[in-house]
Design a protein around this motif. Sequence first.
Motif, PDB file in Angstrom:
ATOM      1  N   VAL A  97       8.951   2.445 -64.988  1.00  0.00           N
ATOM      2  CA  VAL A  97       9.699   3.374 -65.847  1.00  0.00           C
ATOM      3  C   VAL A  97       8.779   4.541 -66.229  1.00  0.00           C
ATOM      4  O   VAL A  97       9.171   5.714 -66.173  1.00  0.00           O
ATOM      5  CB  VAL A  97      10.238   2.680 -67.120  1.00  0.00           C
ATOM      6  CG1 VAL A  97      10.852   3.711 -68.069  1.00  0.00           C
ATOM      7  CG2 VAL A  97      11.259   1.605 -66.769  1.00  0.00           C
ATOM      8  N   ALA A 147      12.415  -2.251 -70.884  1.00  0.00           N
ATOM      9  CA  ALA A 147      12.194  -2.565 -69.471  1.00  0.00           C
ATOM     10  C   ALA A 147      11.766  -4.017 -69.349  1.00  0.00           C
ATOM     11  O   ALA A 147      10.651  -4.369 -69.728  1.00  0.00           O
ATOM     12  CB  ALA A 147      11.126  -1.633 -68.905  1.00  0.00           C
ATOM     13  N   PRO A 189      14.061   1.146 -62.247  1.00  0.00           N
ATOM     14  CA  PRO A 189      13.195   1.547 -63.360  1.00  0.00           C
ATOM     15  C   PRO A 189      12.722   3.002 -63.278  1.00  0.00           C
ATOM     16  O   PRO A 189      12.609   3.671 -64.306  1.00  0.00           O
ATOM     17  CB  PRO A 189      12.019   0.561 -63.285  1.00  0.00           C
ATOM     18  CG  PRO A 189      12.049  -0.022 -61.920  1.00  0.00           C
ATOM     19  CD  PRO A 189      13.480   0.011 -61.484  1.00  0.00           C
TER      20      PRO A 189
END
Lengths: 216, 216
Positions: A97, A147, A189
């Motif tokens: 991410v 996440a 992500p």
Amino acid sequence: MPYALIATVSDQPGMLFQLTKVFVEHQVNITHIDLHTAGGVSEILFELAGGEAGLDRILEDLRKVSGVQRIEETPSLARVYGKRIIVMGGGAQVGFVAMGAIAEADRHNIRGEHISIDTIPLVGEQALAAAVRAVMRLPRVKLLVLAGAIMGGEITTAVEEVRRNGLYVISLNMAGTVPDAADLVVTDPVQAGVMAVMAVADTAKFDLMRQLKKRY
Amino acid sequence: MPYALIATVSDQPGMLFQLTKVFVEHQVNITHIDLHTAGGVSEILFELAGGEAGLDRILEDLRKVSGVQRIEETPSLARVYGKRIIVMGGGAQVGFVAMGAIAEADRHNIRGEHISIDTIPLVGEQALAAAVRAVMRLPRVKLLVLAGAIMGGEITTAVEEVRRNGLYVISLNMAGTVPDAADLVVTDPVQAGVMAVMAVADTAKFDLMRQLKKRY
């Protein structure tokens, strides 16, 4: 227009009390304060709004306070680091991410935005729920990305609380109830990081609110 | 042992002045303050040290201040987010340093550490130099990683300043004079991120100071 002052003062009781008194007298609004103390000396950063017109007088009054060694103007952290996106969860996914968000923030910051990507890899329902709640107490945070592979329970309750306080939350597509509580759910992500930046950038046309409760 | 209180107060002049007066009276040391204001109400976070023994009395006195709506204990940000590593520079390289650092922080945080990795992709000598200098004014920062292909001039001067103030600096191996000014130079960005975390983790055996001026 936010501005900032940095005060170098003796590390003695009541310094902050005396300095804030000056700001009250000049009707200056304090938006953020940070203190560092080392070797008998404290550095205090004040982020301020209002009263710029009388800045010379304010500086003069601050310098009169007993124990003040130096008062200087300094660039506001809001101007240097700007908006913050916080990514938290499992290390593997937080990393991807962050990659997406950093690459996308680069493109916006080059065009004059100021977006920072802050991360913390964390494990455990209680630790994550506490970190989600604490986001509200960090300065300049606009959006939170969760996440992980499974998040629910107390973390979901915390997500609902921070959303009620106006924070945007993006969740990876994962097991548990956190995706149901988030504004937006993203499977990839890197894509989640990119969308997080687009959602907070003034230089982007993407309106997260129009995407509410969508899943990608 | 650090502790924290959160005060919900009316957004009126002098609130901070009144509250800090109570801390002075109880000889409590304020290590960090943050304010958020929305809709006529301010939330003020106080990170504190000392005076825990008289906490009930402190809470009582704070609640007596006119304009105070609520005072609550809250987890200290130092306990939740812990030490911070800041990575700044070009997006591509900042991303890979972050990947290494986040994956390594995960391994330490699982064993009880609290390490966050914060990043900002930035371009330009002046913007980077300002951000390097501003690191000293961010709370809980232990180490700075500079990730780019060329950095020198004013950025190098800023690196020398923050190192004199006790901050560790890791530089990628790059063109310009920044590597000469850093504590440690690392070629691989993922490795730089891993080493940054090892250098600040109490759970690691790696002593950055013993590596001074080495290049990897």
